[in-house]
Design a protein around this motif. Structure first.
Motif, PDB file in Angstrom:
ATOM      1  N   THR A  45       0.747  -1.129   0.049  1.00 47.60           N
ATOM      2  CA  THR A  45       0.007   0.029  -0.040  1.00 47.60           C
ATOM      3  C   THR A  45       0.958   1.317  -0.226  1.00 47.60           C
ATOM      4  O   THR A  45       1.996   1.119   0.307  1.00 47.60           O
ATOM      5  N   GLN A  89      -6.174   1.090   4.604  1.00 50.61           N
ATOM      6  CA  GLN A  89      -5.716   0.996   3.129  1.00 50.61           C
ATOM      7  C   GLN A  89      -5.857  -0.507   2.624  1.00 50.61           C
ATOM      8  O   GLN A  89      -6.319  -0.620   1.534  1.00 50.61           O
ATOM      9  N   TYR A 108       0.360  -8.065   4.881  1.00 50.48           N
ATOM     10  CA  TYR A 108       1.097  -6.967   4.449  1.00 50.48           C
ATOM     11  C   TYR A 108       2.202  -6.654   5.445  1.00 50.48           C
ATOM     12  O   TYR A 108       2.303  -7.007   6.530  1.00 50.48           O
TER      13      TYR A 108
END
Length: 388
Positions: A45, A89, A108
């Motif tokens: 992101t 995000q 992530y």
């Protein structure tokens, strides 16, 4: 600024030197590989976004809004935010960029930035790693996420003596709604619960509707059987309250079955990020550490800000905190200068074995590589690695 001060960094920000960076990067790679093995897809992101995108959580979580750096975009003139958390995000990706029918799993890892440290002796630029599950409101999804969080801690080599805390905002929230309390009273109660101020709680709840139930919620927050015994039949019959109560009991039983030696604590009035979470909350603690190793919870409806409300649950951790105090010594082999075929072949063969090889430059000698542990030497026509 004097030249002598130009190398100084802002408070709460630090360089990561080679020895620790190697540990952190190894941990990051292994953690992402582990999450991938569980079906969680990696996403990257952007470090900065329009503040409207990042506000999907900050609208309901003032703490996150205060933690977000805000700047003006010189191209558009609009307000930008530097990400303080990657969850909104990923929610944007799930809702709008990569919509998936059914359950979606993402993971992530990246640096986030906070305006102020979020805890004692913590960095303002954590390396956040996490996992998010969208599209399931089942308790099985929460159990999967808690199990995943504990498994990740185990993969990181920190499972000894860890403690799991479970809570659920639905108990307090449903009781507040049933009693018809205003926001000011709700905030006062939340503060008393957070401070574990039982004498004050007893006085404060005397004149409240369902006051004895509010007091029981704080007095027996860590004992579900005792709490159930001291709650009124009216509250226990409330659908929302019963759903939250059963969710905590089910999760505790499911996780205990998977991790029989794990110590699990219950605190149904642990209301951190109360306005952000919508259901079960969980955190893992280690001995002699005040801050959790990892924490998370359910936050249904997060995608509504992007036009696609979805049930969701997830957790995150700071890789700097997970790797704290660990050191990984690496073997470094020094090879002499030269371009002879046998020397170059020996260097390549040594690197193939997983060792780091540095070839000397110009008039350098071993002293130019102070962290070297071995050297490549020619003995009777054969290149061998010898300890320095």
């Amino acid at each position: 600024m004097p030249i002598s001060e130009t190398w100084l960094l802002p408070d709460g920000v630090a360089d990561v030197l080679p020895e620790q960076a190697q540990v952190i990067e190894t941990l990051r790679r292994n953690s992402l590989d582990f999450l991938a093995s569980r079906g969680y897809q990696l996403v990257y992101t952007p470090f900065i976004e329009y503040i409207e995108s990042l506000s999907s959580l900050s609208e309901s979580n003032q703490d996150l809004d205060l933690a977000t750096f805000k700047v003006i975009d010189q191209l558009s003139g609009r307000l930008l935010g530097v990400r303080a958390d990657m969850t909104p995000q990923v929610a944007r990706i799930d809702a709008h960029v990569h919509p998936v029918d059914g359950v979606a799993r993402y993971c992530y890892a990246g640096t986030v930035l906070h305006t102020k440290p979020q805890g004692f002796n913590t960095t303002r630029a954590p390396l956040q790693l996490g996992a998010e599950l969208f599209g399931s409101d089942s308790i099985d999804a929460d159990v999967e996420m808690v199990d995943l969080m504990i498994s990740l801690i185990q993969e990181a080599g920190l499972a000894d003596g860890i403690h799991l805390d479970l809570g659920h905002v639905g108990l307090f929230r449903s009781l507040v709604q049933k009693a018809g309390l205003n926001k000011a009273t709700e905030r006062q109660l939340s503060d008393l619960y957070q401070r574990k101020a039982l004498p004050e709680l007893a006085d404060f709840t005397q004149d409240l509707a369902f006051g004895s139930d509010f007091y029981a919620l704080g007095r027996f927050a860590s004992d579900l059987d005792a709490l159930e015994a001291h709650l009124s039949a009216d509250v226990l019959a409330n659908v929302e309250f019963k759903h939250a109560f059963d969710a905590v009991k089910t999760t505790q039983a499911e996780i205990q079955a998977r991790w029989p030696n794990l110590h699990i604590g219950i605190d149904v009035v642990e209301l951190r990020s109360y306005h952000y979470h919508t259901g079960l909350m969980y955190a893992v603690y280690a001995p002699n550490r005040a801050a959790p190793l990892a924490q998370g919870g359910r936050y249904d409806g997060i995608g509504q800000h992007f036009g696609r409300a979805r049930p969701a649950t997830g957790f995150s951790c700071d890789l700097y905190a997970l790797s704290a105090g660990r050191f990984e010594a690496k073997s470094v082999v020094v090879a002499p200068k030269g371009n002879q075929a046998d020397l170059l072949a020996a260097i390549q063969a040594t690197r193939t074995q997983g060792l780091s090889v540095i070839q000397l430059l110009g008039q350098d000698d071993l002293s130019s590589v102070p962290y070297a542990t071995h050297q490549l030497v020619n003995r009777n026509g054969e290149w061998t690695v010898e300890k320095i």
